[in-house]
Design a protein around this motif. Sequence first.
Motif: not given
Length: 230
Positions: A179-207
């Motif tokens: 889709d012509p707007l797919l790249l924008k859509h995926l960039e937004r999803i990617k930023s959200e994944y990266q934000r969550v990954l940063c938060c997860l990096a502070r935890s040491r739990s298995q989950a």
Amino acid sequence: MELTGRLAAIAAYVPAGPVVADIGTDHARLPIYLVEKGICPRVLATDLHEKPFQSACRAVSEHGLADRIEVRLGDGLRPLVPGEAGVVVVAGMGGNTIRRILAGGPAVLAGVKSLVLQPMADAGDLRRWLVDNGWRLVEESLVEEDGHLYTIMAAEPGWEEISDPWLLEVGPRLVERCDPLLLKHLERIKSEYQRVLCCLARSRSQAAERKALDLTVKLNRIREVLARCR
Ligand SMILES: C[S@@+](CC[C@H](N)C(=O)[O-])C[C@H]1O[C@@H](n2cnc3c(N)ncnc32)[C@H](O)[C@@H]1O
């Protein structure tokens, strides 16, 4: 009646001919457009709340279309009688609200040949419900309006196995046809994944570790699609 990009894209997915039900019609812009353009002979426009119901009644009468657009008050598909509508549109609500509306009216849905849906969030949960309940995603597209990206989908009765949860989250038809707007859509999803990954990096739990691994796999999927569609 002129429609903005989001509503115009929804209207473009409505097949010409059958009676349409617009659930959660609010201002009734879509029904008025569909009837004025001769796309639908008749529209049933419903809303759960009194204020939008009144505003829809007013708009329909101002356009002199009360003989072709019937406004009804009620929850989801409940104001409809099975067999009355061949097309159901549910737009501008959360994906889980849309899912609950569809799941709440199996007898009405049994006679429906086409669904046109525009979830404001949780599109993945809605796609999962559709494919698990005998609906095939026929088309999807992205529309940008006022800085927001909106997903619009059309579904028809049928079965299709989509076992990849990531594709359901992102939109299988959007990915297939880049889709012509797919790249924008995926960039937004990617930023959200990266934000969550940063938060997860502070935890040491298995989950947290499991979730981080899952997100890393999804990030790689995004990179693959970005490379293919660029
Ligand atoms: C944001 S407006 C969207 C209006 C229009 N469909 C559009 O896309 O521009 C959402 C409308 O859905 C109505 N609504 C919310 N839940 C509903 C339900 N369960 N059944 C019918 N209408 C509902 C609200 O009252 C509101 O008028």
